[in-house]
Design a protein around this motif. Structure first.
Motif, PDB file in Angstrom:
ATOM      1  N   GLU A  29      22.247  -1.548   5.407  1.00 16.79           N
ATOM      2  CA  GLU A  29      21.928  -2.851   4.816  1.00 16.79           C
ATOM      3  C   GLU A  29      21.204  -3.743   5.827  1.00 16.79           C
ATOM      4  O   GLU A  29      20.244  -4.445   5.481  1.00 16.79           O
ATOM      5  CB  GLU A  29      23.201  -3.537   4.324  1.00 16.79           C
ATOM      6  N   ALA A  32      17.628  -2.698   6.116  1.00 15.57           N
ATOM      7  CA  ALA A  32      16.832  -3.174   4.975  1.00 15.57           C
ATOM      8  C   ALA A  32      16.465  -4.642   5.159  1.00 15.57           C
ATOM      9  O   ALA A  32      15.340  -5.065   4.844  1.00 15.57           O
ATOM     10  CB  ALA A  32      17.595  -2.973   3.676  1.00 15.57           C
ATOM     11  N   LYS A  33      17.387  -5.443   5.677  1.00 16.79           N
ATOM     12  CA  LYS A  33      17.106  -6.863   5.938  1.00 16.79           C
ATOM     13  C   LYS A  33      16.052  -7.013   7.030  1.00 16.79           C
ATOM     14  O   LYS A  33      15.235  -7.933   6.994  1.00 16.79           O
ATOM     15  CB  LYS A  33      18.388  -7.600   6.348  1.00 16.79           C
ATOM     16  N   ILE A  35      13.542  -5.093   7.523  1.00 18.09           N
ATOM     17  CA  ILE A  35      12.222  -4.873   6.916  1.00 18.09           C
ATOM     18  C   ILE A  35      11.707  -6.189   6.345  1.00 18.09           C
ATOM     19  O   ILE A  35      10.545  -6.566   6.554  1.00 18.09           O
ATOM     20  CB  ILE A  35      12.290  -3.784   5.823  1.00 18.09           C
ATOM     21  N   GLU A  36      12.571  -6.894   5.630  1.00 21.01           N
ATOM     22  CA  GLU A  36      12.185  -8.189   5.060  1.00 21.01           C
ATOM     23  C   GLU A  36      11.789  -9.173   6.162  1.00 21.01           C
ATOM     24  O   GLU A  36      10.804  -9.902   6.028  1.00 21.01           O
ATOM     25  CB  GLU A  36      13.328  -8.773   4.233  1.00 21.01           C
ATOM     26  N   GLN A 102      10.996   0.179   8.741  1.00 24.70           N
ATOM     27  CA  GLN A 102      11.137   1.094   7.605  1.00 24.70           C
ATOM     28  C   GLN A 102      11.676   2.451   8.066  1.00 24.70           C
ATOM     29  O   GLN A 102      12.533   3.037   7.403  1.00 24.70           O
ATOM     30  CB  GLN A 102       9.796   1.268   6.893  1.00 24.70           C
ATOM     31  N   GLN A 105      15.299   2.055   8.809  1.00 25.08           N
ATOM     32  CA  GLN A 105      16.065   1.935   7.570  1.00 25.08           C
ATOM     33  C   GLN A 105      16.237   3.308   6.912  1.00 25.08           C
ATOM     34  O   GLN A 105      17.314   3.650   6.436  1.00 25.08           O
ATOM     35  CB  GLN A 105      15.375   0.951   6.626  1.00 25.08           C
ATOM     36  N   GLU A 106      15.183   4.115   6.905  1.00 24.75           N
ATOM     37  CA  GLU A 106      15.290   5.463   6.327  1.00 24.75           C
ATOM     38  C   GLU A 106      16.304   6.298   7.114  1.00 24.75           C
ATOM     39  O   GLU A 106      17.094   7.039   6.529  1.00 24.75           O
ATOM     40  CB  GLU A 106      13.924   6.145   6.331  1.00 24.75           C
ATOM     41  N   VAL A 109      19.823   5.094   6.222  1.00 17.00           N
ATOM     42  CA  VAL A 109      20.214   5.570   4.886  1.00 17.00           C
ATOM     43  C   VAL A 109      20.567   7.052   4.945  1.00 17.00           C
ATOM     44  O   VAL A 109      21.557   7.497   4.342  1.00 17.00           O
ATOM     45  CB  VAL A 109      19.091   5.299   3.861  1.00 17.00           C
TER      46      VAL A 109
END
Length: 194
Positions: A29, A32-33, A35-36, A102, A105-106, A109
């Protein structure tokens, strides 16, 4: 005792609340944040500044010298400075950091998925080990031990009456002891699986 064990699916759902798995979920999580955040940083920000400056140099025909030093006068000048910087993102749109975020994040995950599968496999293995140990414990239950004890007692009586040899008695006792050890080992395995 088998009815007291919850279904495998329920146990696996409970195991998904383990701290190590929750930590990998949090990492995914957070990635992902990030990336934003990196995408937001790709947009250029305007910068405004306000300042005040004091100038104290005077140009003389011969050299630069600070005012007021030689003749004792302080004739400084004050200037107000206002600036506005508008970066033009011609080449830098923070794309490298976005792609790095990214990729992280990958990876997070993927680690979460791997950890989740590992936890579910561990729970399934423990569940089936417990079920197998429970079946063996039922098979080697007290009735089997009682039968073995009865055979041992009858063999001892037969030996005392002269119908069996000492080797027969020792063999029956060894079988009885092995059965007891096997039952204890099964109960231990069942307890460890739980």
């Amino acid at each position: 005792a088998q009815a007291s064990l919850p279904p495998l699916g329920e146990l696996q759902q409970l195991a998904l609340q383990r701290a190590d798995l929750l930590a990998t979920q949090s990492e995914a999580e957070a990635a992902a944040k990030d990336i934003e955040l990196q995408q937001a940083r790709g947009v250029s920000n305007w910068t405004a500044s306000l300042g005040l400056a004091r100038e104290r140099l005077q140009v003389d025909g011969r050299a630069f010298r600070p005012q007021g030093v030689v003749d004792g006068l302080d004739q400084s000048q004050w200037s107000a400075i206002l600036s506005l910087a508008i970066p033009l993102p011609l080449n830098d749109t923070n794309q490298g950091n976005i792609e790095k975020a990214q990729a992280l994040q990958e990876n997070a995950v993927q680690q979460e998925l791997t950890q989740r599968q590992k936890v579910q496999a561990e729970v399934a293995q423990a569940y089936y080990e417990w079920m197998a140990a429970h079946q063996v414990a039922d098979t080697l239950g007290s009735s089997a031990v009682e039968r073995a004890r009865s055979v041992m007692n009858l063999t001892n009586k037969a030996y005392n009456l002269g119908f069996k040899t000492l080797l027969n008695v020792l063999q029956v006792r060894e079988d009885y002891i092995n059965l007891q050890l096997q039952r204890l080992d099964t109960l231990r395995s069942q307890e460890l699986a739980w």
